[in-house]
Write a protein that holds these residues in place. Structure first.
Motif, PDB file in Angstrom:
ATOM      1  N   LEU A 115     134.542   9.829  69.164  1.00 18.12           N
ATOM      2  CA  LEU A 115     134.855  10.762  68.123  1.00 18.12           C
ATOM      3  C   LEU A 115     134.079  10.795  67.069  1.00 18.12           C
ATOM      4  O   LEU A 115     132.933  10.239  66.868  1.00 18.12           O
ATOM      5  N   ILE A 116     134.247  11.955  66.165  1.00 20.40           N
ATOM      6  CA  ILE A 116     133.468  12.142  65.217  1.00 20.40           C
ATOM      7  C   ILE A 116     133.544  10.922  63.983  1.00 20.40           C
ATOM      8  O   ILE A 116     134.524  10.406  63.888  1.00 20.40           O
ATOM      9  N   PRO A 117     132.377  10.326  63.305  1.00 17.53           N
ATOM     10  CA  PRO A 117     132.495   9.299  62.574  1.00 17.53           C
ATOM     11  C   PRO A 117     133.420   9.835  61.284  1.00 17.53           C
ATOM     12  O   PRO A 117     133.352  10.803  60.782  1.00 17.53           O
ATOM     13  N   GLY A 118     134.092   8.517  60.910  1.00 23.26           N
ATOM     14  CA  GLY A 118     135.012   8.792  59.811  1.00 23.26           C
ATOM     15  C   GLY A 118     136.306   9.685  59.944  1.00 23.26           C
ATOM     16  O   GLY A 118     136.885  10.209  59.177  1.00 23.26           O
ATOM     17  N   LEU A 119     136.644   9.923  61.401  1.00 18.67           N
ATOM     18  CA  LEU A 119     137.830  10.587  61.793  1.00 18.67           C
ATOM     19  C   LEU A 119     139.007   9.991  60.903  1.00 18.67           C
ATOM     20  O   LEU A 119     140.090  10.902  60.510  1.00 18.67           O
ATOM     21  N   PRO A 120     139.458   8.707  60.956  1.00 19.69           N
ATOM     22  CA  PRO A 120     140.741   8.492  60.377  1.00 19.69           C
ATOM     23  C   PRO A 120     140.666   8.695  58.695  1.00 19.69           C
ATOM     24  O   PRO A 120     141.767   8.978  58.333  1.00 19.69           O
ATOM     25  N   ALA A 121     139.455   8.801  58.355  1.00 20.75           N
ATOM     26  CA  ALA A 121     139.599   9.073  57.106  1.00 20.75           C
ATOM     27  C   ALA A 121     140.051  10.521  56.778  1.00 20.75           C
ATOM     28  O   ALA A 121     140.490  10.932  55.703  1.00 20.75           O
ATOM     29  N   TYR A 122     139.285  11.306  57.437  1.00 20.99           N
ATOM     30  CA  TYR A 122     139.499  12.706  57.156  1.00 20.99           C
ATOM     31  C   TYR A 122     141.133  13.207  57.566  1.00 20.99           C
ATOM     32  O   TYR A 122     141.774  13.883  56.977  1.00 20.99           O
ATOM     33  N   ILE A 123     141.644  12.540  58.586  1.00 22.06           N
ATOM     34  CA  ILE A 123     143.087  12.703  58.978  1.00 22.06           C
ATOM     35  C   ILE A 123     144.002  12.099  57.862  1.00 22.06           C
ATOM     36  O   ILE A 123     144.947  12.809  57.414  1.00 22.06           O
ATOM     37  N   LEU A 124     143.579  10.904  57.276  1.00 21.40           N
ATOM     38  CA  LEU A 124     144.430  10.450  56.098  1.00 21.40           C
ATOM     39  C   LEU A 124     144.285  11.255  54.942  1.00 21.40           C
ATOM     40  O   LEU A 124     145.267  11.537  54.120  1.00 21.40           O
ATOM     41  N   PRO A 166     125.315  -6.664  43.486  1.00 22.43           N
ATOM     42  CA  PRO A 166     126.279  -5.667  43.450  1.00 22.43           C
ATOM     43  C   PRO A 166     126.292  -4.497  44.074  1.00 22.43           C
ATOM     44  O   PRO A 166     125.053  -3.677  44.183  1.00 22.43           O
ATOM     45  N   VAL A 167     127.414  -3.985  44.677  1.00 24.78           N
ATOM     46  CA  VAL A 167     127.305  -2.645  45.490  1.00 24.78           C
ATOM     47  C   VAL A 167     127.748  -1.636  44.903  1.00 24.78           C
ATOM     48  O   VAL A 167     128.528  -1.520  44.132  1.00 24.78           O
ATOM     49  N   THR A 168     127.110  -0.416  45.006  1.00 28.92           N
ATOM     50  CA  THR A 168     127.468   0.798  44.581  1.00 28.92           C
ATOM     51  C   THR A 168     127.453   1.841  45.824  1.00 28.92           C
ATOM     52  O   THR A 168     127.316   1.764  46.789  1.00 28.92           O
ATOM     53  N   PHE A 169     128.565   2.952  45.427  1.00 31.31           N
ATOM     54  CA  PHE A 169     128.882   3.774  46.618  1.00 31.31           C
ATOM     55  C   PHE A 169     128.533   5.099  45.970  1.00 31.31           C
ATOM     56  O   PHE A 169     129.348   6.154  45.284  1.00 31.31           O
ATOM     57  N   PRO A 170     127.540   5.598  46.124  1.00 28.26           N
ATOM     58  CA  PRO A 170     127.025   6.832  45.584  1.00 28.26           C
ATOM     59  C   PRO A 170     127.611   7.923  46.422  1.00 28.26           C
ATOM     60  O   PRO A 170     127.911   7.866  47.428  1.00 28.26           O
ATOM     61  N   PHE A 171     128.186   9.042  45.435  1.00 29.97           N
ATOM     62  CA  PHE A 171     128.825  10.046  46.389  1.00 29.97           C
ATOM     63  C   PHE A 171     128.148  10.807  47.308  1.00 29.97           C
ATOM     64  O   PHE A 171     126.947  11.129  47.097  1.00 29.97           O
ATOM     65  N   ASN A 172     128.665  10.974  48.283  1.00 27.43           N
ATOM     66  CA  ASN A 172     128.142  11.524  49.774  1.00 27.43           C
ATOM     67  C   ASN A 172     129.025  12.476  50.039  1.00 27.43           C
ATOM     68  O   ASN A 172     129.961  12.238  51.018  1.00 27.43           O
ATOM     69  N   PRO A 173     129.006  13.861  49.661  1.00 23.61           N
ATOM     70  CA  PRO A 173     129.983  14.808  50.232  1.00 23.61           C
ATOM     71  C   PRO A 173     129.765  15.284  51.491  1.00 23.61           C
ATOM     72  O   PRO A 173     128.688  15.095  52.117  1.00 23.61           O
ATOM     73  N   SER A 174     130.870  15.599  52.275  1.00 28.67           N
ATOM     74  CA  SER A 174     130.844  15.823  53.746  1.00 28.67           C
ATOM     75  C   SER A 174     130.689  17.445  53.975  1.00 28.67           C
ATOM     76  O   SER A 174     131.343  18.231  53.195  1.00 28.67           O
ATOM     77  N   SER A 175     129.726  17.942  54.829  1.00 27.47           N
ATOM     78  CA  SER A 175     129.939  19.393  54.878  1.00 27.47           C
ATOM     79  C   SER A 175     130.931  19.786  56.384  1.00 27.47           C
ATOM     80  O   SER A 175     130.756  21.020  56.147  1.00 27.47           O
ATOM     81  N   LEU A 176     131.809  18.795  56.712  1.00 29.82           N
ATOM     82  CA  LEU A 176     132.529  19.194  57.722  1.00 29.82           C
ATOM     83  C   LEU A 176     133.650  19.959  57.075  1.00 29.82           C
ATOM     84  O   LEU A 176     134.366  19.478  56.123  1.00 29.82           O
ATOM     85  N   ALA A 177     134.053  21.025  57.616  1.00 27.74           N
ATOM     86  CA  ALA A 177     135.286  21.815  57.467  1.00 27.74           C
ATOM     87  C   ALA A 177     136.473  21.059  57.729  1.00 27.74           C
ATOM     88  O   ALA A 177     136.689  20.811  59.068  1.00 27.74           O
ATOM     89  N   LEU A 178     137.554  20.804  56.841  1.00 29.37           N
ATOM     90  CA  LEU A 178     138.604  20.314  57.441  1.00 29.37           C
ATOM     91  C   LEU A 178     139.541  20.945  58.262  1.00 29.37           C
ATOM     92  O   LEU A 178     140.073  20.391  59.118  1.00 29.37           O
ATOM     93  N   GLU A 179     139.534  22.480  58.189  1.00 33.80           N
ATOM     94  CA  GLU A 179     140.152  23.254  59.164  1.00 33.80           C
ATOM     95  C   GLU A 179     139.710  23.221  60.428  1.00 33.80           C
ATOM     96  O   GLU A 179     140.393  23.698  61.445  1.00 33.80           O
ATOM     97  N   THR A 180     138.548  22.685  60.544  1.00 30.53           N
ATOM     98  CA  THR A 180     137.853  22.485  62.154  1.00 30.53           C
ATOM     99  C   THR A 180     138.252  21.272  62.660  1.00 30.53           C
ATOM    100  O   THR A 180     137.727  21.344  64.049  1.00 30.53           O
TER     101      THR A 180
END
Length: 1826
Positions: free
Chosen positions: A1475-1484, A1797-1811
């Protein structure tokens, strides 16, 4: 090979030396059998003839090869003998600064007398879990071996620490216990390990004292058993003590002290709680001043007292008991000051009211008279009567001291009992490790009973040690199945029998003590009669009858019999003890003397049985001497013998580990080695005995693989077989002919002493021959190549040179011939031209000369003719011309001077304009001087002008007089006749003429003087001008220098500021990283405590209730929302996102409760607010109903009035808009016209402003009047509306009723009008207030403009006073300041407007949504009848594709199922692959979106909480699986990014598509949950790092250090008994390829899970840091790894890791930089280490290593081959001097547990939620797309 064959020329041997014990020498010629003398040369160059013993003909011991010197294990030496051991220890201690060395199973520890940084927690972690032979020798390695064997073999262990006083026994035992406390931890929350360590300060204070050899000498022996449970965690401890030196309480030798506790009390005497003890300085008390050394350098007794009290508190000794202990100790000190007065030879008394005794009795709570009586008397009991007998003064003093010793001994035992109670295990003990810290073998000039007991104990320990070493050797031979040959070793059983057997020394001593008149002399005679000449170990001194000699295993010791009986009996008077027991005021004192027989019996502590692993708790079986009771019949010797037997039983039941402490010198000098003292101790502690036993058999042992790897160079290709074992056998048979010199075991080859050195010699010869052959060939080839190159070059040069010479010669010939021809024609031409020129010149000269002479003659005649005429005119003209020139020169001089002064003034003004105060200070004196000169010139000019005027007047007078005289002469001539008559008058006139001539002469002289003065003045002025010019040039140069200096300073300041800015930026980045690290460490600790809490909760639930079958739900902890700190890794988003303007700049306050509780509190507040709003709504409805009821009684308003009111309202609104427009125009005019000349009073804009303000105020007054009129009309309307029955009203009412259908509409209309009126009134009031505020603001602006105008005028006035250039600069500076301020104001306004716009946008969205909901509600409220009334037309409705909004809908009861299927039971491997990476995160997130769309805060909160808790449960269950942790780290970060991307904040929406912006959350701000998710991501990241660290840890050392990636580069050195891990790659060992494969596996898994690239870089950086840190730490702790070849292997391995980074495009991740310390350490192993240039290069190269690490690597550097050289001590000192100023950490090892120390730079997704499609495999059919 025979041993004599090794004594060849240049072989090195050891010869005895009286000073250095052993000296090194070199054979000058080969030894031949039969030679009686060896020709030797010492190291200092002196030749020597060494005579062999004619009887034994024993050759001197051979010296080991240099490659073996400095080995970690003495048994690895090829030649095992005393000089080799001594030299190896000295080299390690002096040159390498290594204090630990193995000698087989013994750890030899040399006291450095200096604090070393090798005992930190990082060193403990480095040794934890390591094999004993894999690391350099250390006390921690011995402790780890004991701990490991306890867990592996399930057998109790013992660590026996022995040595002389001052050798470091106590410190070694302390560090061993610290290691156990650190690595094991405690099984309970009682911190048992802290209590175990806390017992050390207490026991040191009451049992340690300063001696001549040691400042902290233990004056008792102790055996501490540290108990462990089944999980091998510390649960308790037990301590036994042996033979406390009680005599020290009452007597100390010179330069020694009593026990530390007495001096700690005296140093703390000033404390308020110690006032009652009445203490003072230590020199006041007899018991503390005898040694004359009450202070120890570097020790603060007051601070030590604080530590002692803290330790007592930690061990549960209450403050009251502590004060009781201190009272007893103070009482002992005061008792020592009690004095006696002799009455006669047999009696004495205490002086009346003796102060020390009074204080003692007060402290002890006893009667003064009784104690004074029994100190001077004793009771004698016979069979029939009891007598009280006085005693002499000497006996009284002895009795006093005996009482003091007895009290202290009992107090010591009481404290030990309480310490044991505090350390007692509360649970069952599974196993234990005992640490024995006992005195070593002692011999002094005078040896007494204490030394006898100590040496007796050491005899027993040495016997046990010898048996254990012998047993280990036998086991090793049996294990390897080689023939066992009996090894003869020293057995000291005869010496032990001499001491403890029947009729032995102790038995005879006890028998003599029982005799009524026994004495030391009679006991000595019994010893002589019993043992002299019967026992070889017993001797009698020649010159003494009161001493005896015993031959111990270490040395002969002479004991003085005096005092043996007294110390063995340890007598104290019973009456004195009874007096102390009778104390009722002091409860602790009687406790010390209760049940003495029971306490003192050593057999009472003996366990009834012994189990294999654990023993019952053993009470301290101590030698507690000194009792007065008659029932106490056991002597001190008997007690000590029993306790020693018990100790030996305990040690024999355990696996022993030996630590032998060596004292390097008697003066406590750091790192100073005294060979004599060291040899004495090595002989005494059994190290040399271990060496002798090892050397008697096969001391050198090699595995077959190690032997093959080392000596492969001695084999030919045909000798190498597939079977390594057979290959080694074949080679050895060829190399060593004598088969008795070696034996083949199952896994090892055993060699006799010296054989490894022989093999090393053959190997070195082979390598040397190969090197010579290689050198010969290469040098010949190089020289041949060089010769051919030189020959070819010489031929080429010859050819070119010869051609060049021929061409030059031909050219020379041609030029010579051409030159002769040219010379001929040139010479002819030159002569002809010269002749023609001379002829023409002669003719011309003749013509000119003749003409010139004629003309001169004519001119002379003409000149003579005209001279008379011209002279009179010329002379007058010259006079006038001269005067004019002088006048012009003076005027010109004045102009020049004035111009100079003007320029100077201009320059001064320029300098003043530039505000350079320094020029003013420098030029103040010069300006004054110039001004003075100017004034002087002015005065002189004035004088000159006056003189000129005077001279002109005189000339005029002279001319008039002359004219007059001429007239008179003419008249006289004309009246010549009359003259004759007037002769007298002529004479008078002649006199007057003479007078006038005289005056003329005077005038001419004055004129001449004036001209001379003018010339002089002119000369002075010119000189002054030149001086001024010089000064001006000097000033210019100074000015240029100053300008240049100012420019340089400005540049330097700029550069320094830039450097400071860079440094501050770096420091801020470091501080930020430290703060991140601290926060993330706190999160890690929090998660650990949370897990522990969950475990304890589960255990408690299991204990409380019986678990039922099936799934059991537990209460979900809300710790996922708990956060005690608000610091977040989201701070790093500032790097990628703009700062959100709507957030406050200051930090949020720290949260005092969890987020869940905050949300609950917020829900409660919202419910309360909802209730209050509901109450308000009910109240409003009641008011509306009451108003409706009232209005129903009144008739409605008339239509005309309503229209009038509406028109009036509209008019007011239009006027309001007009006023607003005018005010806006005013503000615009004010902002646009800021120039001072525009806003000045009288300007057009100013007048317009005043006019507009006037009109505004007038309009405001009009509006006020209208408002008042409207109010009055409203009041009149209310009063006028009364029920009337006129026809007109009825008609109007009828019309209104027809317009309004029912009463409800009428009431609503009236209420609406009323509300409108109120609204208008409120608006007018607010408008009035706003107008007033605006008017005030305009007035304020006018005032500010006036102030600005005044300021501008002042500035203009100031500028007019300045010169033009300064005026321009000042105006520019002012303009820049004004523009900067305006710019700042505009920026503030822009920020406010941006905030307002964003706020309005949010409100607009909320209002739009509410309007949409209202419209939906209105559509739902339309009645069905209304819909039916409308005509319905048939319409074709086309089917349309459903437009999904990117949301997922689920029922609230399905939430647990969602979490279960999507989180708890999800398999990461299937999701990552299919499946696509991060699918559980998108579903939640899509589920959260739908809950947000429904505005259901409970659903959002519940879903997020369940999600976080579900992720935590999965990680807790499968937290050691890398794929699971990586999968949920990726999904947690994606979920966090989704919450940011769709939060609606502009900073996160920059990369969104318009469609994605429509999907933003609308109702809830989940910023706090983002914080919680960020914390969760940090915890998952730290867990991921721990998982990969656990996977990589076993691979790193083997793959990076031990495995030979480049085969054959590094050779294996001989090893000793402590075998190291083989560096040859066997089947089970890890290699570098294993590490790279594992790295590839990690990287592929993270990429499959869709982890952010930046996060992958951080993980890779952390992995490389772990690899580098672990490798470097092991390198720093392994001497065998510090060689040139190993440095080459490390650099190759690092290059392979760098290649992996390049392949993965991760070079910019910072991972390579983490390997920099390891790279520099490898380079340090390979570079030259000889000269100062090398030292400088090392210092500049190793900037990533600390000074301690550089020095450690240089100290550990060990040549593997003879061709390498050791690092000189002087070179290491040079390095230390050069690095002295470097400020770095003193820590030796890197922190391998450090997590960046870990940082989490913002990384937006180009995936459309409706698809996004939900696969059926997830089992989420109960949710639907929306």
């Amino acid at each position: 090979m025979a041993a004599s064959e090794l004594y060849t020329k240049y072989a090195r041997v050891w010869i005895p030396d009286p000073e250095e014990v052993w000296k090194s020498a070199e054979l000058l010629k080969d030894y031949k059998p039969g030679d009686k003398v060896l020709q030797l040369r010492l190291e200092e160059g002196k030749d020597l003839e060494y005579c062999l013993d004619p009887k034994t003909k024993e050759l001197p011991p051979l010296r080991n090869p240099d490659i073996l010197v400095g080995e970690n294990d003495l048994t690895a030496l090829s030649y095992l003998h005393e000089p080799a051991v001594l030299h190896n220890l000295k080299v390690r201690f002096i040159d390498s600064k290594l204090i630990y060395t193995y000698c087989g199973i013994v750890l030899v520890a040399i006291n450095p007398y200096e604090q070393l940084p090798i005992y930190g927690e990082d060193i403990i972690n480095a040794y934890s879990g390591q094999n004993m032979g894999d690391m350099d020798p250390h006390i921690f390695a011995v402790a780890e071996e004991a701990y490991k064997q306890m867990a592996r073999d399930e057998r109790n262990q013992s660590i026996i620490v022995s040595g002389e006083s001052g050798a470091g026994k106590t410190v070694s035992a302390k560090y061993a216990m610290r290691y156990f406390a650190t690595v094991s931890g405690s099984a309970s929350e009682a911190n048992v390990e802290e209590k175990v360590l806390a017992s050390n300060p207490i026991m040191e204070s009451i049992g340690n004292a300063k001696t001549t050899r040691n400042d902290n000498s233990s004056r008792f022996g102790k055996y501490i058993e540290i108990g462990f449970d089944k999980r091998y965690r510390i649960i308790g401890a037990n301590m036994r003590t042996y033979l406390l030196e009680k005599s020290r309480v009452v007597f100390q030798a010179e330069e020694e002290r009593n026990y530390h506790i007495f001096y700690q009390l005296c140093a703390s005497a000033a404390l308020p709680e110690f006032k009652t003890l009445r203490l003072g300085n230590a020199n006041y008390f007899h018991y503390t001043k005898q040694g004359g050394s009450p202070v120890i350098d570097g020790v603060d007794d007051a601070k030590e007292m604080v530590n002692t009290r803290q330790a007592c508190t930690l061990l549960g000794i209450s403050d009251s008991y502590q004060m009781g202990i201190f009272r007893i100790l103070a009482g002992i000190l005061h008792l020592g000051n009690v004095e006696f007065v002799s009455r006669d030879s047999d009696s004495c008394t205490v002086p009346p009211k003796h102060e020390p005794l009074t204080i003692f009795c007060d402290l002890m709570g006893v009667e003064y008279e009784e104690m004074a009586h029994w100190l001077c008397h004793r009771k004698l009991a016979t069979a029939t009567e009891t007598y009280i007998k006085p005693i002499s003064k000497l006996h009284a003093i002895n009795a006093r001291d005996a009482l003091a010793k007895h009290i202290y001994a009992n107090l010591f035992n009481w404290i030990v009992d309480h310490v044991n109670k505090a350390l007692h295990a509360t649970v069952k003990q599974h196993s234990f490790i005992g640490v024995l810290d006992i005195y070593g073998f002692e011999t002094f000039e005078i040896n007494s009973f204490e030394q006898f007991c100590i040496n007796y104990a050491n005899e027993k320990l040495q016997q046990q040690f010898n048996m254990h070493v012998f047993k280990l050797e036998q086991e090793e031979y049996m294990k390897e199945q080689i023939p066992w040959t009996l090894i003869d070793f020293y057995d000291n059983q005869p010496c032990i029998n001499l001491i403890e057997a029947k009729m032995g020394v102790l038995d005879l001593l006890d028998e003599e003590c029982k005799m009524p008149k026994g004495s030391d002399d009679s006991w000595a005679q019994k010893l002589y009669n019993t043992h002299l000449n019967k026992c070889a170990l017993f001797e009698k001194p020649r010159l003494s009858n009161k001493a005896f000699i015993i031959k111990h295993f270490a040395d002969k010791v002479e004991y003085q019999c005096e005092g043996f009986l007294e110390k063995n009996k340890d007598t104290v008077y019973e009456e004195q003890i009874k007096v102390l027991k009778s104390s009722k005021k002091f409860k602790l004192l009687p406790e010390l003397f209760q049940d003495e027989e029971k306490v003192l019996s050593p057999t009472s502590a003996t366990p009834s049985g012994r189990v294999p692993l654990s023993r019952t708790a053993v009470k301290p079986a101590k030698a507690r001497p000194g009792q007065a009771s008659k029932e106490h019949k056991k002597t001190v010797g008997h007690q000590f013998r029993n306790s020693l037997h018990l100790l030996m039983e305990t040690l024999n039941a355990t696996t022993p580990h030996y630590v032998r402490c060596i004292k390097p010198n008697d003066f406590k000098f750091p790192f100073t080695f005294d060979e004599k003292r060291a040899v004495q101790q090595l002989r005494a502690c059994g190290v040399l005995e271990t060496i002798r036993i090892s050397a008697a058999g096969f001391p050198s042992r090699w595995t077959y693989q190690e032997f093959f790897s080392r000596y492969r160079v001695l084999m030919k290709q045909r000798d190498v077989l597939g079977d390594r074992k057979q290959t080694c056998k074949n080679v050895l048979e060829k190399l060593i002919q004598d088969k008795d010199k070696y034996q083949f075991g199952k896994t090892k080859i055993f060699f006799r002493a010296g054989q490894v050195a022989y093999l090393e010699k053959i190997r070195a010869d082979k390598l040397r021959a190969a090197c010579i052959r290689i050198q010969k060939t290469i040098r010949g080839w190089l020289m041949r190549k060089k010769y051919m190159r030189m020959r070819k070059a010489a031929i080429t040069i010859q050819r070119h040179v010869r051609g060049y010479q021929a061409r030059c010669y031909a050219k020379f010939l041609r030029r010579t011939r051409a030159a002769v021809t040219i010379q001929k024609f040139q010479r002819m031409y030159v002569v002809r031209k010269r002749y023609q020129r001379m002829r023409a010149t002669t003719i011309a000269l003749q013509a000119l000369l003749r003409g010139y002479m004629v003309r001169n003659k004519y001119q002379m005649m003409l000149r003579e003719h005209k001279t008379v005429i011209i002279q009179k005119h010329v002379r007058g003209w010259l006079a006038r011309l001269h005067y004019g020139r002088i006048l012009k020169a003076i005027v010109y001089l004045q102009c020049c001077y004035r111009r100079m002064m003007a320029k100077r003034e201009l320059k001064k003004l320029k300098i003043e304009a530039r505000s350079v105060e320094r020029y003013k200070k420098l030029h103040i004196g010069l300006e004054n001087k110039i001004m003075q000169l100017q004034r002087k010139i002015d005065e002189q000019n004035k004088e000159y002008k006056s003189l000129l005027e005077k001279m002109s007047n005189l000339e005029i007078t002279y001319s008039t007089e002359t004219e007059k005289l001429r007239n008179d002469v003419e008249r006289l001539r004309m009246s010549e006749e009359e003259a004759k008559n007037a002769t007298n008058r002529v004479i008078s006139l002649q006199e007057e003429i003479a007078k006038l001539r005289k005056e003329l002469h005077q005038t001419q002289s004055e004129k001449k003087t004036i001209e001379e003065w003018a010339d002089k003045y002119k000369h002075d002025t010119e000189q002054l001008v030149s001086e001024l010019k010089e000064q001006n040039t000097l000033l210019k140069t100074e000015k240029e220098d100053l300008n240049r200096r100012i420019h340089d300073q400005a540049r330097e300041i700029t550069e320094s500021m830039e450097r400071k800015l860079v440094e501050e930026t770096k420091q801020l980045e470091l501080d930020l990283n430290d703060e991140r690290l601290r926060y993330q460490n706190l999160l890690n600790e929090f998660s650990r405590l949370e897990e522990r809490y969950d475990d304890l909760k589960d255990e408690m639930n299991l204990m409380v209730s019986i678990p039922k079958p099936g799934h059991k739900r537990t209460d979900s902890t809300h710790s996922s929302n708990e956060s005690e700190y608000t610091f977040s890794s989201e701070i790093t988003e500032a790097e990628d996102l703009p700062v959100r303007m709507e957030e406050p700049s200051e930090k949020k306050a720290p949260l005092d409760m969890s987020l869940f509780l905050k949300l609950q509190k917020r829900v409660t507040e919202l419910e309360q607010e909802k209730q209050s709003l509901q109450d308000e709504l009910d109240r409003k409805e009641e008011q509306a109903l009451r108003a409706k009821a009232k209005e129903e009684e009144r008739p409605p308003m008339r239509g005309a009035e309503l229209e009038y009111e509406s028109l009036k309202r509209q008019e007011l609104e239009s006027e309001n808009k007009k006023l607003k427009n005018e005010l806006n125009e005013l503000q615009k005019a004010l902002t646009e016209t800021r120039a001072p000349e525009v806003t000045a009073p009288g300007a057009p804009a100013y007048r317009v402003l005043l006019d507009q303000l006037t009109s505004v105020s007038e309009e405001l007054e009009v509006r006020k009047e209208e408002v008042l009129i409207l109010r009055s009309q409203l009041v009149s309307q209310k009063e006028a509306i009364q029920p009337k029955n006129t026809m007109t009203d009825a008609t109007l009412l009828l019309e209104d009723v027809q317009k309004m259908k029912d009463k409800g509409e009428i009431a609503q209309a009236y209420i609406g009008l009323k509300e409108t009126n109120r609204l208008l009134e409120s608006q007018l009031q607010s408008q009035k207030k706003s107008h007033e505020n605006e008017l005030e603001s305009l007035r304020g602006e006018i005032q500010s403009l006036k102030e600005e105008n005044n300021r501008q005028q002042q500035l203009l006035a100031q500028n007019l006073q300045l010169p033009p250039e300064a005026r321009i600069e000042a105006s520019l500076q002012h303009e820049i300041t004004r523009l900067t301020n305006e710019n700042l104001d505009l920026m503030e306004q822009l920020e406010k407007q941006d905030k307002t716009v964003r706020k309005l946008k949010k409100q607009l969205k909320v209002f739009a949504k509410k309007i949409g909901e209202l419209e939906v509600g209105q559509m739902e409220n339309i009645s069905p009848g209304q819909i039916i009334d409308e005509p319905i037309r048939p319409v074709n409705i086309p089917r349309k594709e459903k437009d999904f909004q990117g949301m997922l809908e689920y029922k609230r009861e399905d939430e647990q199922k969602l979490v279960k299927n999507l989180i708890l039971e999800l398999k990461p491997r299937g999701v990552a692959v299919n499946l696509i990476p991060g699918l559980p995160a998108y579903i939640l997130f899509m589920c959260v979106r739908h809950a947000d769309y429904l505005n259901d805060d409970q659903k959002v909160r519940s879903l997020l909480t369940s999600t976080i808790n579900g992720i935590k449960k999965v990680l807790k269950k499968r937290g050691d699986d890398f794929e699971t942790v990586s999968f949920w780290l990726s999904n947690t970060c994606r979920f966090l990014h989704c919450l940011k991307q769709y939060s609606g904040e502009e900073g996160f929406m920059k990369h969104n598509t318009p469609r994605q912006n429509e999907h933003c959350l609308t109702n809830f701000d989940l910023a706090e949950y983002r914080q919680v998710l960020s914390d969760l991501a940090i915890q998952i990241y730290q867990q991921l790092v721990r998982v990969l660290e656990n996977i990589l840890q076993p691979m790193i050392v083997s793959g990076m250090l031990e495995h030979e990636t480049i085969q054959g580069v590094s050779g294996v050195k001989p090893t000793g008994l402590r075998k190291r891990t083989s560096s040859i790659a066997d089947e089970g060992t890890y290699t570098l390829d294993s590490i790279i494969r594992q790295l590839n596996s990690f990287h592929s898994v993270m990429c499959q899970h869709g982890m952010d690239p930046e996060l992958i870089k951080q993980v890779v950086k952390q992995m490389f840091y772990i690899i580098g840190a672990v490798t470097l730490n092991n390198l720093l702790l392994r001497k065998d790894m510090c060689s040139w070849s190993k440095g080459m292997q490390i650099r190759y391995n690092v290059s392979q890791l760098e290649e992996w980074l390049r392949d993965k495009n991760l070079m910019n991740s910072g991972a390579k930089e983490t390997l920099e310390p390891l790279i520099q350490a490898a380079q340090l192993l390979q570079v030259k280490k000889k000269t100062d240039e090398d030292a400088e290069a090392i210092c500049s190269m190793c900037n990533a290593l600390t000074t301690a690490q550089i020095v450690k690597v240089l100290n550990l550097y060990t040549p593997v081959n003879e061709f390498e050289e050791r690092v000189l001590v002087s070179f290491i000192r040079t390095i230390q001097v050069r690095l002295r100023d470097r400020k770095d950490s003193p820590q030796l090892l890197m922190d391998a547990k450090h997590i960046f120390p870990v940082t989490f730079p913002f990384n937006p997704s180009s995936l459309a939620l409706e698809t996004i499609q939900i696969p059926a495999s997830l089992g989420l059919g109960f949710i639907s797309r929306v």
